[in-house]
Scaffold this motif. Structure first.
Motif, PDB file in Angstrom:
ATOM      1  N   SER A 125       0.838  -1.205   0.000  1.00 19.27           N
ATOM      2  CA  SER A 125       0.000   0.000   0.000  1.00 19.27           C
ATOM      3  C   SER A 125       0.872   1.254   0.000  1.00 19.27           C
ATOM      4  O   SER A 125       0.461   2.301  -0.497  1.00 19.27           O
ATOM      5  N   LEU A 126       2.090   1.154   0.543  1.00 15.22           N
ATOM      6  CA  LEU A 126       2.999   2.300   0.508  1.00 15.22           C
ATOM      7  C   LEU A 126       3.854   2.302  -0.762  1.00 15.22           C
ATOM      8  O   LEU A 126       4.032   3.328  -1.404  1.00 15.22           O
ATOM      9  N   ALA A 127       4.359   1.104  -1.118  1.00  9.01           N
ATOM     10  CA  ALA A 127       5.299   1.036  -2.238  1.00  9.01           C
ATOM     11  C   ALA A 127       4.630   1.346  -3.572  1.00  9.01           C
ATOM     12  O   ALA A 127       5.260   1.893  -4.485  1.00  9.01           O
ATOM     13  N   LEU A 128       3.343   1.012  -3.706  1.00 12.58           N
ATOM     14  CA  LEU A 128       2.668   1.231  -4.989  1.00 12.58           C
ATOM     15  C   LEU A 128       2.136   2.654  -5.137  1.00 12.58           C
ATOM     16  O   LEU A 128       1.695   3.042  -6.210  1.00 12.58           O
ATOM     17  N   GLN A 129       2.142   3.432  -4.019  1.00 10.88           N
ATOM     18  CA  GLN A 129       1.576   4.782  -4.056  1.00 10.88           C
ATOM     19  C   GLN A 129       2.120   5.657  -5.193  1.00 10.88           C
ATOM     20  O   GLN A 129       1.325   6.248  -5.939  1.00 10.88           O
ATOM     21  N   PRO A 130       3.460   5.742  -5.333  1.00  9.51           N
ATOM     22  CA  PRO A 130       3.965   6.640  -6.384  1.00  9.51           C
ATOM     23  C   PRO A 130       3.572   6.178  -7.786  1.00  9.51           C
ATOM     24  O   PRO A 130       3.471   6.987  -8.695  1.00  9.51           O
TER      25      PRO A 130
ATOM     26  N   LEU B 133       1.933 -21.807   7.091  1.00 10.57           N
ATOM     27  CA  LEU B 133       3.335 -21.538   7.431  1.00 10.57           C
ATOM     28  C   LEU B 133       4.160 -21.425   6.150  1.00 10.57           C
ATOM     29  O   LEU B 133       4.947 -20.485   5.982  1.00 10.57           O
ATOM     30  N   GLY B 134       3.965 -22.369   5.243  1.00 14.18           N
ATOM     31  CA  GLY B 134       4.714 -22.375   3.982  1.00 14.18           C
ATOM     32  C   GLY B 134       4.371 -21.179   3.121  1.00 14.18           C
ATOM     33  O   GLY B 134       5.262 -20.469   2.630  1.00 14.18           O
ATOM     34  N   ILE B 135       3.059 -20.933   2.920  1.00 20.01           N
ATOM     35  CA  ILE B 135       2.638 -19.810   2.077  1.00 20.01           C
ATOM     36  C   ILE B 135       3.098 -18.494   2.692  1.00 20.01           C
ATOM     37  O   ILE B 135       3.559 -17.589   1.990  1.00 20.01           O
ATOM     38  N   GLY B 136       3.009 -18.392   4.026  1.00 17.49           N
ATOM     39  CA  GLY B 136       3.467 -17.172   4.693  1.00 17.49           C
ATOM     40  C   GLY B 136       4.936 -16.900   4.399  1.00 17.49           C
ATOM     41  O   GLY B 136       5.319 -15.771   4.077  1.00 17.49           O
ATOM     42  N   THR B 137       5.764 -17.953   4.491  1.00 16.40           N
ATOM     43  CA  THR B 137       7.193 -17.796   4.216  1.00 16.40           C
ATOM     44  C   THR B 137       7.419 -17.327   2.778  1.00 16.40           C
ATOM     45  O   THR B 137       8.206 -16.414   2.523  1.00 16.40           O
ATOM     46  N   ILE B 138       6.691 -17.954   1.851  1.00 16.94           N
ATOM     47  CA  ILE B 138       6.866 -17.604   0.435  1.00 16.94           C
ATOM     48  C   ILE B 138       6.430 -16.162   0.177  1.00 16.94           C
ATOM     49  O   ILE B 138       7.145 -15.377  -0.441  1.00 16.94           O
ATOM     50  N   VAL B 139       5.232 -15.807   0.683  1.00 15.46           N
ATOM     51  CA  VAL B 139       4.686 -14.469   0.430  1.00 15.46           C
ATOM     52  C   VAL B 139       5.602 -13.394   0.996  1.00 15.46           C
ATOM     53  O   VAL B 139       5.921 -12.411   0.317  1.00 15.46           O
ATOM     54  N   LEU B 140       6.062 -13.615   2.227  1.00 11.16           N
ATOM     55  CA  LEU B 140       6.945 -12.636   2.858  1.00 11.16           C
ATOM     56  C   LEU B 140       8.214 -12.458   2.026  1.00 11.16           C
ATOM     57  O   LEU B 140       8.684 -11.338   1.802  1.00 11.16           O
ATOM     58  N   GLY B 141       8.759 -13.587   1.537  1.00 13.65           N
ATOM     59  CA  GLY B 141       9.958 -13.528   0.701  1.00 13.65           C
ATOM     60  C   GLY B 141       9.718 -12.752  -0.576  1.00 13.65           C
ATOM     61  O   GLY B 141      10.519 -11.895  -0.963  1.00 13.65           O
ATOM     62  N   ILE B 142       8.571 -13.032  -1.231  1.00 17.98           N
ATOM     63  CA  ILE B 142       8.282 -12.358  -2.504  1.00 17.98           C
ATOM     64  C   ILE B 142       8.089 -10.858  -2.282  1.00 17.98           C
ATOM     65  O   ILE B 142       8.615 -10.027  -3.033  1.00 17.98           O
ATOM     66  N   VAL B 143       7.337 -10.521  -1.221  1.00 22.44           N
ATOM     67  CA  VAL B 143       7.084  -9.101  -0.957  1.00 22.44           C
ATOM     68  C   VAL B 143       8.401  -8.372  -0.696  1.00 22.44           C
ATOM     69  O   VAL B 143       8.647  -7.280  -1.217  1.00 22.44           O
ATOM     70  N   GLN B 144       9.289  -9.005   0.100  1.00 21.97           N
ATOM     71  CA  GLN B 144      10.583  -8.382   0.386  1.00 21.97           C
ATOM     72  C   GLN B 144      11.403  -8.240  -0.890  1.00 21.97           C
ATOM     73  O   GLN B 144      12.017  -7.207  -1.126  1.00 21.97           O
ATOM     74  N   ALA B 145      11.399  -9.316  -1.695  1.00 22.86           N
ATOM     75  CA  ALA B 145      12.178  -9.275  -2.931  1.00 22.86           C
ATOM     76  C   ALA B 145      11.664  -8.164  -3.855  1.00 22.86           C
ATOM     77  O   ALA B 145      12.447  -7.484  -4.511  1.00 22.86           O
TER      78      ALA B 145
ATOM     79  N   VAL C 297      10.452  -5.303  -3.154  1.00 24.84           N
ATOM     80  CA  VAL C 297      10.888  -3.952  -2.797  1.00 24.84           C
ATOM     81  C   VAL C 297      12.372  -3.931  -2.438  1.00 24.84           C
ATOM     82  O   VAL C 297      12.880  -2.932  -1.935  1.00 24.84           O
ATOM     83  N   GLY C 298      13.080  -5.042  -2.670  1.00 25.58           N
ATOM     84  CA  GLY C 298      14.519  -5.078  -2.439  1.00 25.58           C
ATOM     85  C   GLY C 298      14.916  -5.253  -0.986  1.00 25.58           C
ATOM     86  O   GLY C 298      16.041  -4.968  -0.612  1.00 25.58           O
ATOM     87  N   GLY C 299      13.978  -5.718  -0.155  1.00 24.33           N
ATOM     88  CA  GLY C 299      14.321  -6.038   1.228  1.00 24.33           C
ATOM     89  C   GLY C 299      14.602  -4.836   2.103  1.00 24.33           C
ATOM     90  O   GLY C 299      15.318  -4.936   3.083  1.00 24.33           O
ATOM     91  N   VAL C 300      14.057  -3.676   1.743  1.00 26.80           N
ATOM     92  CA  VAL C 300      14.322  -2.484   2.566  1.00 26.80           C
ATOM     93  C   VAL C 300      13.022  -1.983   3.202  1.00 26.80           C
ATOM     94  O   VAL C 300      11.943  -2.474   2.902  1.00 26.80           O
ATOM     95  N   ILE C 301      13.156  -0.993   4.082  1.00 24.14           N
ATOM     96  CA  ILE C 301      11.978  -0.369   4.680  1.00 24.14           C
ATOM     97  C   ILE C 301      11.363   0.589   3.659  1.00 24.14           C
ATOM     98  O   ILE C 301      12.075   1.313   2.964  1.00 24.14           O
TER      99      ILE C 301
ATOM    100  N   LEU D 280       1.643   4.356  10.167  1.00 29.33           N
ATOM    101  CA  LEU D 280       3.053   4.519  10.507  1.00 29.33           C
ATOM    102  C   LEU D 280       3.806   5.284   9.429  1.00 29.33           C
ATOM    103  O   LEU D 280       4.873   5.821   9.675  1.00 29.33           O
ATOM    104  N   GLN D 281       3.253   5.286   8.203  1.00 29.20           N
ATOM    105  CA  GLN D 281       3.933   5.862   7.033  1.00 29.20           C
ATOM    106  C   GLN D 281       5.296   5.210   6.762  1.00 29.20           C
ATOM    107  O   GLN D 281       6.186   5.810   6.175  1.00 29.20           O
ATOM    108  N   SER D 282       5.440   3.964   7.264  1.00 29.45           N
ATOM    109  CA  SER D 282       6.642   3.204   6.930  1.00 29.45           C
ATOM    110  C   SER D 282       6.294   1.743   7.164  1.00 29.45           C
ATOM    111  O   SER D 282       5.420   1.441   7.967  1.00 29.45           O
ATOM    112  N   ALA D 283       6.942   0.866   6.421  1.00 33.41           N
ATOM    113  CA  ALA D 283       6.648  -0.551   6.593  1.00 33.41           C
ATOM    114  C   ALA D 283       7.908  -1.378   6.479  1.00 33.41           C
ATOM    115  O   ALA D 283       8.632  -1.293   5.496  1.00 33.41           O
ATOM    116  N   ARG D 284       8.187  -2.147   7.550  1.00 34.95           N
ATOM    117  CA  ARG D 284       9.280  -3.108   7.504  1.00 34.95           C
ATOM    118  C   ARG D 284       8.690  -4.456   7.136  1.00 34.95           C
ATOM    119  O   ARG D 284       7.514  -4.690   7.388  1.00 34.95           O
TER     120      ARG D 284
END
Lengths: 320, 332
Positions: free
Chosen positions: B98-103, B141-153, B155-159, B248-252
């Motif tokens: 929701s934050l990363a797609l804003q721009p 548990l498995g899907i959560g791990t995958i989704v979290l990985g994809i979401v991080q990837a 946006v490049g794993g940053v805040i 928060l206007q930021s997401a880790r």
């Protein structure tokens, strides 16, 4: 049994073989003794906990608190070093692990709390206790040289930890396949009522299973604390997924009644070699997560779809 | 796994097939209300800050974010789906996207897309649980791990930081003194309660959770109903995450860690059975209110964080053990 079924049956070995093959092709020097022993040592922590988890899953239970038990036992082992000496303190750590398991067993067997909820609660409780004992600060041990001697590589490949893990897995294999207690475990896991009718006490079996799991989580925690010479309340918080993944990849069913020690060994080695290979290739941690998650899901889907059986509601255990 | 503890004892094995003892059910429901009142009374007595508008609004705001997840989690527990452990990942999905797609696509489409994608994650878990028949713990548990990985990837794993202050103002604004987030939570809870208690979907959910075989024989699409519960949870935690991100206007990536257990705690303390087939949204919300008020009183009293965790853990174990004991006695 045709070829496909054979492959499915020994899929852990096939997957492990493929993983090692890919890793050795992609990572230069992967099959060198140093790399292998490092990977094995890293895998041994997950592996020791996975041994306890295998027993619990076969008995149709689960323990979500293993990561917290891991931290708590390690902290006890380090904090008592000044007053008791190193080895008695390590024993105290093991006892703390077993006691944590006994609390889980008490909740599940005596108070009839669902194992998922019970160990969810104790996961919070043990983790809080770990923070409480240490004031949320890492605790240093007394003898810094001990960690060096514990990390020494013997016979070219084994550290103390990985040797313990391999030995324990082989013992577990004998226990599960060759002894009455092992057979009883499977009986309780597949049908507790029938087991009870045959004179096995499911409550006692489950209780001892939890103590066993707590003891091994404690052992892994004590070894971790001794090799790092530190007891930390945040140790082990990310272990749970890896442990369950390793056990399930090894073919142990979360619905109980089926599983094997050698499968768990294969699962642990697969996860360990994957992690090591990806770290050597500097794959980002989050991509590693995706790979590990995909392998877990793929294997479980394979497990459900290939073998015919009652599957409509088995997911929730509702057929019993 | 659900039956594991029940199978250990013949007495508890049959509770889900008969109506709860009336007084036991009454006691366990009234018990929670009494407990909530007791916490309010104690809090007001020992802390001058507790019963002030400012403090209560704070409690409600922090409650709202978890509460939206609690509504979804109630469906998962009632349908007999044990628990959705992919919640931290779907919350992170909602918050980060929701934050990363804003721009790129503007704040409102970003908000909708984030929730939609979280719902999609729920759909994948749901299909694995409902149609393929995988244990919900493993699947989520498995899907959560995958989704979290994809979401991080992605946006490049940053805040990720917010770029649109107006939406932040909108989320933080108040209507008649009540924060917008709380109103959204109330709307979600009302909708969830209507869906579970008043609609055919809710009846199907109870039927599937109570006795899947009988439900299937009665032409209830059990697989779809089961999958649907995970979609609902995915959408709820996506919404919760998006609101959290905007606030928060930021997401880790680890923004949602622990929310799954907070949600399960609230639902279980509210008396919703993890065995499925029983429970309601108001009870789960009552459980949440109790846990949140108790935590708030402990914070105001200066109780250290580890002790708070200890109390919450004991609370979960105690609530469920009491529930089991009451049912057994009530049914006899």
């Amino acid at each position: 049994m045709n070829l496909g079924a054979t492959i499915v049956r020994f899929r852990v070995a096939v997957i492990l073989g493929l993983t090692l093959l890919c890793a050795s092709l992609l990572v230069p020097g992967f099959l060198g003794a140093t790399t292998l022993s490092l990977g094995l040592d890293r895998g041994a922590t997950v592996g020791l906990i996975a041994i306890g988890m295998t027993v619990l899953l076969i008995a149709r239970q689960i323990d979500l608190s293993v990561g917290s038990t891991f931290a708590l036992a390690g902290i006890v082992a380090v904090m008592l070093q000044p007053s008791l000496g190193i080895w008695p303190a390590a024993m105290a750590g093991l006892i703390a692990g077993a006691a944590a398991g006994a609390i889980n067993g008490l909740l599940v067997v005596t108070f009839k709390v669902n194992p998922l909820v019970a160990t969810l609660a104790t996961m919070l409780i043990f983790r809080s206790a770990a923070h409480w004992l240490t004031d949320s600060q890492p605790v240093p041990g007394t003898d810094i040289m001990l960690s060096v001697s514990l990390s020494k590589i013997h016979l070219g490949i084994f550290t103390l930890r990985s040797a313990l893990f391999i030995g324990a897995v082989l013992l577990l294999h004998v226990w599960l396949t060759r002894t009455v207690a092992g057979r009883n475990l499977f009986a309780v896991g597949s049908n507790a009522e029938a087991a009870k009718a045959s004179g096995i006490s499911p409550g006692r079996t489950v209780f001892l299973g939890f103590i066993f799991a707590g003891l091994f989580a404690g052992l892994a925690g004590v070894l971790q604390s001794l090799t790092t010479n530190t007891g930390s309340p945040v140790f082990g918080s990310e272990l749970l997924v890896a442990v369950i993944a390793a056990v399930v990849v090894g073919g142990t069913r979360i619905e109980g009644g089926r599983g094997s020690a050698l499968g768990t060994l294969g699962g642990v080695l697969t996860i360990a070699s994957l992690t090591t290979a990806m770290e050597f290739q500097s794959v980002p941690a989050y991509v590693q997560q995706v790979v590990a998650g995909c392998i877990l899901i793929l294997l479980v889907v394979l497990d459900r779809t290939v073998r015919p059986g009652p599957r409509s509601h088995a997911a929730t255990g509702g057929t019993h | 796994m659900t039956d594991a503890s029940a199978a250990l004892s013949e007495e508890t094995g049959s509770t889900r097939f008969r109506k709860d003892g009336r007084w036991a059910a009454l006691l366990s429901r009234a018990g929670l209300s009494i407990a909530i009142l007791a916490v309010i009374a104690y809090g007001s007595a020992v802390s001058p800050v507790f019963f002030t508008t400012g403090n209560l609004v704070n409690v409600m705001t922090s409650m709202a974010i978890i509460g939206i997840v609690v509504v979804g989690m109630t469906f998962v527990l009632v349908v007999g789906g044990l628990a959705d452990l992919s919640v931290p990942a779907t919350i992170a999905c909602g918050a980060i996207l929701s934050l990363a797609l804003q721009p790129m696509i503007g704040p409102v489409p970003a908000f909708v897309a984030a929730i939609g994608l979280a719902g999609l994650c729920g759909l994948v878990s749901g299909v694995l649980v409902g149609y393929v028949g995988i244990n919900p713990i493993i699947a989520t548990l498995g899907i959560g791990t995958i989704v979290l990985g994809i979401v991080q990837a992605s946006v490049g794993g940053v805040i990720v930081y917010g770029t649109n202050p107006e939406t932040a103002m909108l989320v933080k604004s108040r209507l008649f003194g009540i924060p917008t987030i709380v109103l959204i939570f109330l709307a979600v809870a009302l909708a969830g309660n209507f869906l579970l208690a008043r609609s055919w979907w809710g009846r199907w959910t109870f039927a599937t959770g109570g006795n899947p075989k009988a439900a299937e024989a009665a032409a209830v699409p059990v697989r779809a109903v089961k999958a649907g519960a995970f979609v609902i949870t995915g959408l709820c935690s996506g919404l919760s995450g998006a609101l959290l991100g905007l606030t928060l206007q930021s997401a880790r990536p680890l923004v949602g860690t622990g929310y799954e257990f907070s949600a399960i705690t609230a639902v279980v303390v509210g008396g919703v059975s993890i065995m499925g087939g029983a429970g309601s949204v108001p009870r789960a919300v009552a459980g949440l209110v109790f846990v949140q008020l108790l935590t708030n009183v402990m914070v105001l009293q200066g109780v250290r964080t580890p002790v708070q965790g200890l109390v919450l853990g004991l609370l979960i174990a105690g609530a469920v053990a009491l529930d089991v004991a009451l049912r057994r006695r009530g049914g006899a």
